[in-house]
Enzyme design. Structure first.
Site, PDB file in Angstrom:
ATOM      1  N   GLU A  73      -7.694   3.451   7.092  1.00  0.00           N
ATOM      2  CA  GLU A  73      -8.742   2.822   7.398  1.00  0.00           C
ATOM      3  C   GLU A  73      -9.904   3.363   6.424  1.00  0.00           C
ATOM      4  OE1 GLU A  73      -6.859   3.784   9.764  1.00  0.00           O
ATOM      5  OE2 GLU A  73      -6.496   2.026  11.103  1.00  0.00           O
TER       6      GLU A  73
ATOM      7  N   GLY B  37      -3.159  -0.279  11.987  1.00  0.00           N
ATOM      8  CA  GLY B  37      -2.654  -0.806  13.358  1.00  0.00           C
ATOM      9  C   GLY B  37      -1.434  -0.643  13.612  1.00  0.00           C
TER      10      GLY B  37
ATOM     11  N   GLU C  96      -1.139   2.835  14.972  1.00  0.00           N
ATOM     12  CA  GLU C  96      -1.538   2.505  16.389  1.00  0.00           C
ATOM     13  C   GLU C  96      -0.606   1.957  17.501  1.00  0.00           C
ATOM     14  OE1 GLU C  96      -5.072   0.839  14.765  1.00  0.00           O
ATOM     15  OE2 GLU C  96      -6.305   2.394  15.525  1.00  0.00           O
TER      16      GLU C  96
ATOM     17  N   ALA D  50      -3.946  -3.736  10.844  1.00  0.00           N
ATOM     18  CA  ALA D  50      -4.507  -4.982  11.238  1.00  0.00           C
ATOM     19  C   ALA D  50      -4.668  -5.857   9.764  1.00  0.00           C
ATOM     20  CB  ALA D  50      -5.929  -4.567  11.748  1.00  0.00           C
TER      21      ALA D  50
HETATM   22  N1  COA Z   1      -3.388  -7.102   6.060  1.00  0.00           N
HETATM   23  C1  COA Z   1      -3.048  -8.239   5.356  1.00  0.00           C
HETATM   24  N2  COA Z   1      -2.169  -8.184   4.472  1.00  0.00           N
HETATM   25  C2  COA Z   1      -1.561  -7.221   4.138  1.00  0.00           C
HETATM   26  C3  COA Z   1      -1.726  -6.157   4.608  1.00  0.00           C
HETATM   27  C4  COA Z   1      -2.606  -5.830   5.656  1.00  0.00           C
HETATM   28  N3  COA Z   1      -2.752  -4.756   6.367  1.00  0.00           N
HETATM   29  N4  COA Z   1      -0.859  -5.127   4.202  1.00  0.00           N
HETATM   30  C5  COA Z   1      -0.285  -5.867   3.407  1.00  0.00           C
HETATM   31  N5  COA Z   1      -0.450  -7.000   3.052  1.00  0.00           N
HETATM   32  C6  COA Z   1      -0.104  -8.288   2.345  1.00  0.00           C
HETATM   33  C7  COA Z   1      -0.395  -8.136   0.736  1.00  0.00           C
HETATM   34  O1  COA Z   1      -1.809  -8.510   0.744  1.00  0.00           O
HETATM   35  C8  COA Z   1       0.512  -8.867   0.060  1.00  0.00           C
HETATM   36  O2  COA Z   1       0.217 -10.260   0.315  1.00  0.00           O
HETATM   37  P1  COA Z   1       0.293 -11.345  -0.995  1.00  0.00           P
HETATM   38  O3  COA Z   1       1.735 -11.089  -1.326  1.00  0.00           O
HETATM   39  O4  COA Z   1      -0.045 -12.525  -0.219  1.00  0.00           O
HETATM   40  O5  COA Z   1      -0.566 -10.882  -2.028  1.00  0.00           O
HETATM   41  C9  COA Z   1       1.826  -8.698   0.847  1.00  0.00           C
HETATM   42  O6  COA Z   1       1.305  -8.221   2.002  1.00  0.00           O
HETATM   43  C10 COA Z   1       2.599  -7.681   0.255  1.00  0.00           C
HETATM   44  O7  COA Z   1       1.803  -6.429   0.258  1.00  0.00           O
HETATM   45  P2  COA Z   1       1.590  -5.637  -1.228  1.00  0.00           P
HETATM   46  O8  COA Z   1       0.568  -4.890  -1.149  1.00  0.00           O
HETATM   47  O9  COA Z   1       1.688  -6.468  -2.547  1.00  0.00           O
HETATM   48  O10 COA Z   1       3.126  -4.489  -1.046  1.00  0.00           O
HETATM   49  P3  COA Z   1       3.235  -3.208  -2.135  1.00  0.00           P
HETATM   50  O11 COA Z   1       4.738  -2.667  -1.562  1.00  0.00           O
HETATM   51  O12 COA Z   1       2.900  -3.273  -3.300  1.00  0.00           O
HETATM   52  O13 COA Z   1       2.134  -2.106  -1.201  1.00  0.00           O
HETATM   53  C11 COA Z   1       1.157  -1.154   1.036  1.00  0.00           C
HETATM   54  C12 COA Z   1       2.456  -1.720   0.303  1.00  0.00           C
HETATM   55  C13 COA Z   1       1.459  -0.982   2.398  1.00  0.00           C
HETATM   56  C14 COA Z   1       1.050   0.315   0.308  1.00  0.00           C
HETATM   57  C15 COA Z   1       0.030  -2.159   0.761  1.00  0.00           C
HETATM   58  O14 COA Z   1       0.270  -3.403   1.135  1.00  0.00           O
HETATM   59  C16 COA Z   1      -1.055  -1.510   1.537  1.00  0.00           C
HETATM   60  O15 COA Z   1      -1.897  -0.644   1.329  1.00  0.00           O
HETATM   61  N6  COA Z   1      -1.547  -2.318   2.788  1.00  0.00           N
HETATM   62  C17 COA Z   1      -2.364  -1.919   3.469  1.00  0.00           C
HETATM   63  C18 COA Z   1      -2.476  -0.903   4.460  1.00  0.00           C
HETATM   64  C19 COA Z   1      -3.806  -0.600   5.121  1.00  0.00           C
HETATM   65  O16 COA Z   1      -4.741  -0.065   4.693  1.00  0.00           O
HETATM   66  N7  COA Z   1      -3.583  -0.791   6.376  1.00  0.00           N
HETATM   67  C20 COA Z   1      -4.507  -0.498   7.381  1.00  0.00           C
HETATM   68  C21 COA Z   1      -5.362  -1.802   7.679  1.00  0.00           C
HETATM   69  S1  COA Z   1      -6.999  -1.527   8.478  1.00  0.00           S
END
Ligand code: COA
Length: 260
Positions: A134, A111, A114, A66
């Protein structure tokens, strides 16, 4: 103009729906949740569509969760509404009358997992990572994760993923029964679409019967489930495809199903 959060394309009777926010790793904001709901409503009603493939744009992510920046500002009431919005969309996917395959091309987190769990089959690239992270944000899963993972993979796997919050790789997801197949990333599209083509050529009303029996059976006791299966079994004898399938077997030829 804001680009559409989805790409939708048809090849034969297979519809591919792609979440199209690659710069945000296809995170699900409210607009994307609503677009997905509408896209699945449309695919359900379109008689030309016999199978749906759901995936994410770009090389990195199926759906990374999400949208965290959107959730950050929500009040408790808005948080509940956001959860309900996601849950309703995902229930729509789960209750589709035609098979939906999740083509997991990268991160399926929060999400994203999910959403994949609502699909009827899951094929993952060997590079994919899945998880319910989460708790790392001080949150809990809100689009059905605690409930569907429990039913799909059991209590031990659910508590491991949801309490530790660490993503697991595709091979471990296969071991836990969370995905059906793991294939080399370069073959993901071909393998998934071959399976989708097979489903699209199969008898639509029989597939629908299986989906309905499994959906109902997953939520009721064995007696009611068996009764429901018998009723569906009887009903299928009213279809042309049942006559065609059994006749083709006897005549040693390939059946041609029409969905009637
Ligand atoms: N919601 C909003 N934005 C998200 C996102 C999310 N769940 N997951 C990734 N993004 C965005 C990042 O903020 C970034 O945006 P920006 O370039 O404008 O800063 C872009 O997507 C790329 O992500 P980034 O974190 O730079 O990539 P990465 O390769 O370094 O890391 C992940 C990848 C998946 C490990 C990391 O993005 C992450 O941990 N995301 C969240 C996962 C999560 O907790 N999901 C559950 C949400 S309830």
């Amino acid at each position: 103009m804001t680009p559409s959060p989805l790409l939708i394309s048809d090849r034969g009777a297979v519809r591919t729906i792609t979440v199209n926010r690659a710069d945000k790793l296809n995170a699900l904001n409210a607009t994307t949740l609503d677009a997905l709901h509408a896209a699945f409503d449309d695919a359900a009603l379109d008689a030309n569509v016999r199978c749906v493939v759901l995936t994410g744009a770009g090389p990195k992510a199926f759906v990374a969760g999400a949208d965290i920046s959107e959730m950050n500002a929500l009040t408790p009431v808005q948080g509940r509404d956001f959860s309900l919005r996601g849950q309703r969309m995902m229930r729509r996917v789960e209750k589709m009358p035609k098979p939906v395959i999740a083509m997991i091309n990268g991160f399926a987190l929060g999400g994203g997992l999910e959403l994949a769990m609502c699909c009827h089959l899951r094929i993952a690239a060997d590079t994919a990572k899945v998880g319910q992270p989460e708790v790392n944000l001080g949150l809990i899963p809100g689009f059905g994760g605690t409930q569907r993972l429990l039913r799909l993979a059991g209590r031990a796997a659910t508590l491991e993923l949801c309490l530790l919050g660490a993503p697991i790789d595709a091979s471990r997801a296969l071991q836990l029964g969370i995905v059906n197949r793991v294939v080399p990333a370069a073959e993901l599209d071909a393998v998934t679409h071959a399976m989708a083509d097979q489903l699209a050529a199969s008898a639509p009303l029989a597939l629908r019967g299986v989906l309905e029996c499994v959906n109902v059976g997953g939520e009721c006791g064995i007696e009611e489930g068996l009764e429901y299966e018998s009723a569906q079994f009887g009903l299928i004898f009213s279809t042309n495809d049942m006559r065609e399938g059994t006749t083709a077997f006897v005549e040693r030829r390939k059946p041609v199903f029409t969905g009637t």
